[in-house]
Design an enzyme around this catalytic site. Structure first.
Site, mmCIF file in Angstrom:
data_model
loop_
_atom_site.group_PDB
_atom_site.id
_atom_site.type_symbol
_atom_site.label_atom_id
_atom_site.label_comp_id
_atom_site.label_asym_id
_atom_site.label_seq_id
_atom_site.Cartn_x
_atom_site.Cartn_y
_atom_site.Cartn_z
ATOM 1 N N GLY A 11 0.846 -1.204 0.000
ATOM 2 C CA GLY A 11 0.000 0.000 0.000
ATOM 3 C C GLY A 11 0.873 1.243 0.000
ATOM 4 O O GLY A 11 1.919 1.275 0.649
ATOM 5 N N ALA A 22 15.468 10.697 -1.451
ATOM 6 C CA ALA A 22 16.696 10.554 -0.656
ATOM 7 C C ALA A 22 17.584 9.443 -1.222
ATOM 8 O O ALA A 22 18.805 9.601 -1.333
ATOM 9 C CB ALA A 22 16.337 10.252 0.797
ATOM 10 N N ARG A 25 19.167 10.686 -4.577
ATOM 11 C CA ARG A 25 20.212 11.713 -4.463
ATOM 12 C C ARG A 25 21.420 11.194 -3.693
ATOM 13 O O ARG A 25 22.562 11.540 -4.021
ATOM 14 C CB ARG A 25 19.625 12.972 -3.833
ATOM 15 C CG ARG A 25 18.600 13.595 -4.777
ATOM 16 C CD ARG A 25 18.454 15.042 -4.563
ATOM 17 N NE ARG A 25 17.530 15.611 -5.542
ATOM 18 C CZ ARG A 25 16.865 16.718 -5.343
ATOM 19 N NH1 ARG A 25 16.990 17.375 -4.209
ATOM 20 N NH2 ARG A 25 16.071 17.196 -6.280
ATOM 21 N N ASP A 127 0.611 1.596 8.564
ATOM 22 C CA ASP A 127 0.116 0.752 9.670
ATOM 23 C C ASP A 127 1.039 0.701 10.886
ATOM 24 O O ASP A 127 0.618 0.269 11.953
ATOM 25 C CB ASP A 127 -0.108 -0.681 9.169
ATOM 26 C CG ASP A 127 -1.116 -0.745 8.038
ATOM 27 O OD1 ASP A 127 -2.003 0.125 7.982
ATOM 28 O OD2 ASP A 127 -0.999 -1.659 7.206
ATOM 29 N N MET A 169 -7.815 2.685 9.606
ATOM 30 C CA MET A 169 -6.989 1.624 9.012
ATOM 31 C C MET A 169 -5.936 1.133 10.002
ATOM 32 O O MET A 169 -5.929 1.516 11.169
ATOM 33 C CB MET A 169 -6.326 2.138 7.745
ATOM 34 C CG MET A 169 -7.213 2.044 6.531
ATOM 35 S SD MET A 169 -6.275 2.412 5.037
ATOM 36 C CE MET A 169 -7.444 1.892 3.795
ATOM 37 N N GLY A 170 -5.039 0.299 9.532
ATOM 38 C CA GLY A 170 -3.985 -0.251 10.383
ATOM 39 C C GLY A 170 -3.753 -1.724 10.139
ATOM 40 O O GLY A 170 -2.923 -2.345 10.796
ATOM 41 N N GLY A 185 -9.628 12.113 22.097
ATOM 42 C CA GLY A 185 -10.352 11.927 23.361
ATOM 43 C C GLY A 185 -11.540 10.990 23.222
ATOM 44 O O GLY A 185 -12.628 11.257 23.744
HETATM 45 O O1 F6P Z 1 -1.196 -1.533 4.553
HETATM 46 C C1 F6P Z 1 -1.791 -0.334 4.346
HETATM 47 C C2 F6P Z 1 -3.279 -0.499 4.242
HETATM 48 O O2 F6P Z 1 -3.847 0.754 3.955
HETATM 49 C C3 F6P Z 1 -3.962 -1.124 5.450
HETATM 50 O O3 F6P Z 1 -4.138 -0.202 6.477
HETATM 51 C C4 F6P Z 1 -5.225 -1.645 4.833
HETATM 52 O O4 F6P Z 1 -5.688 -2.768 5.537
HETATM 53 C C5 F6P Z 1 -4.807 -2.035 3.459
HETATM 54 O O5 F6P Z 1 -3.615 -1.360 3.169
HETATM 55 C C6 F6P Z 1 -5.822 -1.691 2.388
HETATM 56 O O6 F6P Z 1 -5.384 -2.203 1.203
HETATM 57 P P1 F6P Z 1 -6.020 -1.899 -0.217
HETATM 58 O O7 F6P Z 1 -5.432 -0.628 -0.714
HETATM 59 O O8 F6P Z 1 -5.617 -3.053 -1.037
HETATM 60 O O9 F6P Z 1 -7.504 -1.763 -0.019
#
Ligand code: F6P
Length: 324
Positions: A11, A22, A25, A127, A169-170, A185
């Site tokens: 991703g 970086a 260069r 993530d 996400m994550g 919060g």
């Molecule tokens: O790994 C990055 C991420 O955005 C995750 O947070 C998410 O689960 C996944 O990729 C989504 O993937 P895609 O772009 O294939 O929907």
């Protein structure tokens, strides 16, 4: 002339461009030519690449996405394709390759080293789920984006006395949820790393209602929804039904992967990309670059892939205890 290759894989993550810059260069400064492979390992496999000059990477440090494109290349899991990729690199006189991506991308890099190509991995994913580093490129920007979106939701839940269940996400990791939940919060933060009980959250919400609170925010990590199978809509429905507070679910989705990288992402991407080139130039291979306690470090790829990352339970408890 020897060449250094670079690709982005998995991703996309804000700061990948700063890292490409970086790498390019730093390599040019050491006398190499630079080749950027397109669409991750696909570019390596199908010989799709562009040469990168110092000017080609001008004006990209502040841009989200990746100028090289990215992809998850399943074909690269096959050994014959790894060998083909290595042969393509040989025909380009590649001294080594920098792979910017996540764990899956590092497995490809490890295979390439087994085929004989020196490789260095740089952690690029929103993530923050790479164990050998405190911090991954893109994580800071994604958290700030999610925080801003949640702040906007707060305005409307406050006006309507509603509850907002915000899915972030994550992947399987709850890092974004934990930090965004703390920063906005949230009344409750739901992640895979800690058992949760919706009845407890309902109890907490009722106790808060009794003290005069009318609007609520819950942050849930996508891992809970995708893997544990309870959707943000279902959480919202349960909270509404049991407390009488109107609730809405919002999935922030891919917006979290976009936007201009924060200062932190740009600086880390620059340091890590620079370090990766230094390693290759010193004849060192099979390493993943990372950050530990503010210092740039590196680990053997295989060792890095076996590491586990302890979740920040302390932060979790702080956020939980003060959401009264
Ligand atoms: O790994 C990055 C991420 O955005 C995750 O947070 C998410 O689960 C996944 O990729 C989504 O993937 P895609 O772009 O294939 O929907």
């Amino acid at each position: 002339m020897d060449r250094i290759g670079v690709l982005t894989s998995g991703g996309d993550a804000p700061g990948m461009n700063a890292c490409i810059r970086a790498v390019t260069r730093a390599a040019i400064a050491k006398g190499y030519e630079v080749v950027g492979f397109l669409k991750g390992y696909n570019g390596l496999l199908y010989n799709k690449y562009m040469s990168l000059s110092a000017r080609d990477v001008s004006d990209i440090i502040h841009c989200g996405g990746t100028i090289l494109g990215t992809a998850r290349c399943l074909e690269f899991k096959e050994w014959d394709n790894v060998v083909k990729g290595k042969e393509n690199c040989d025909s380009l006189f590649l001294k080594g390759l920098v792979v910017i991506g996540g764990d899956g991308s590092f497995r490809g890099a490890l295979d390439l080293t087994k085929a004989g190509l020196p490789c260095i991995g740089v952690p690029g994913t929103i993530d923050n789920d790479i164990a050998c580093t405190d911090y991954t490129i893109g994580y800071d920007t994604a958290m700030n984006t999610a925080m801003e979106m949640a702040d906007k939701l707060r305005d409307t839940i406050q006006s309507h006395d509603r509850c907002s269940v915000v899915e972030v996400m994550g992947n399987k990791a709850g890092w974004i949820a934990l930090n965004v939940g703390t920063a906005v919060g949230a009344m409750a933060i739901i992640t895979m790393e800690r058992d949760f009980n919706l009845d407890e959250i309902v109890g907490k919400m009722k106790a808060m209602q009794a003290t005069g609170k009318h609007h609520f925010m819950v942050v849930v990590s996508e891992g809970v929804c995708n893997i544990e199978g309870i959707t943000a809509d279902e959480i919202a429905a349960k909270l509404a039904e049991t407390t009488g507070v109107e609730a809405r679910a919002t999935n922030l989705g891919h917006v979290q992967r976009g936007g201009n990288p924060t200062l932190r992402d740009r600086v880390s991407a620059t340091q890590m990309g620079y370090h990766a080139v230094n390693l290759l130039d010193d004849g060192i291979s099979r390493r993943v670059v990372g950050e530990r306690g503010g210092f740039v470090i590196d680990y053997d790829i295989e060792e890095a892939l076996k590491m586990t990352k302890p979740f920040d339970m302390n932060l979790y408890h702080i956020a939980d205890e003060i959401s009264l």
